[in-house]
Design a protein around this motif. Sequence first.
Motif, short mmCIF file in Angstrom:
data_model
loop_
_atom_site.label_atom_id
_atom_site.label_comp_id
_atom_site.label_asym_id
_atom_site.label_seq_id
_atom_site.Cartn_x
_atom_site.Cartn_y
_atom_site.Cartn_z
N ALA A 79 0.84 -1.20 0.00
CA ALA A 79 0.00 0.00 0.00
C ALA A 79 0.87 1.25 0.00
O ALA A 79 0.61 2.21 -0.74
N LYS A 80 1.93 1.23 0.80
CA LYS A 80 2.86 2.37 0.84
C LYS A 80 3.56 2.54 -0.51
O LYS A 80 3.80 3.67 -0.96
N ALA A 81 3.90 1.44 -1.16
CA ALA A 81 4.55 1.51 -2.48
C ALA A 81 3.60 2.11 -3.51
O ALA A 81 4.02 2.89 -4.37
N ILE A 82 2.32 1.78 -3.43
CA ILE A 82 1.33 2.36 -4.33
C ILE A 82 1.24 3.87 -4.11
O ILE A 82 1.20 4.66 -5.05
N ILE A 83 1.24 4.28 -2.85
CA ILE A 83 1.19 5.72 -2.54
C ILE A 83 2.42 6.43 -3.07
O ILE A 83 2.32 7.49 -3.69
N ALA A 84 3.61 5.84 -2.87
CA ALA A 84 4.85 6.45 -3.36
C ALA A 84 4.84 6.57 -4.88
O ALA A 84 5.24 7.59 -5.44
#
Length: 197
Positions: A77-82
Amino acid sequence: MNTIMRKSVLGIAGLAFAGGVFAGPATGAHAAPAADMKSVAVVQADKPAVDNAKLIPHGVQGAQSRIDLNGEQTDNAKAIIAATKKSGLDERAAVISIATSLQESKLENLGHLGDRNDHDSLGLFQQRPSSGWGTVEQITDPEYSTMAFEKGLKQVDGWKDMPLTEAAQTVQVSAYPDAYAQWEQQAADLVAQHWNS
């Protein structure tokens, strides 16, 4: 002053202030604490919270699903946000992307699943090399797969004004076009939690 030291100093100052407010002024060098004084937590936010109206502008549609995430799913999820930030898109695009990944893979970066696989669908978004999404290596890379999904999203006229499930379906062309809607609240919660972290 570094952030940890600043937070510590501000936290101690806040507790001292709160102690003075609740206990009253000290009358001597060794004033006794008030008997009914409870601990006070001081919370300081370095960054403003994300506006919920920006995350879910149309309100959620239908019953919402939610799953507990493990560390790998949270990292995805954090990678998608980044990747969304790198694409120059806003929080709403991240909500649509995370909701899509929750539906397609439960935020798991899926490899080939044999007979359980939907054709040659792979990665966070179940993209297919045979449909032109990229190579196996590319679409199993969270940054690449997110940017590929969002490139498709940007080509959808009016995606920012569409309900989430309609925007996601236009890119994904799923056999279950309404299924994305059920993940909107959890996706928005993840974006609110991690956008500024």
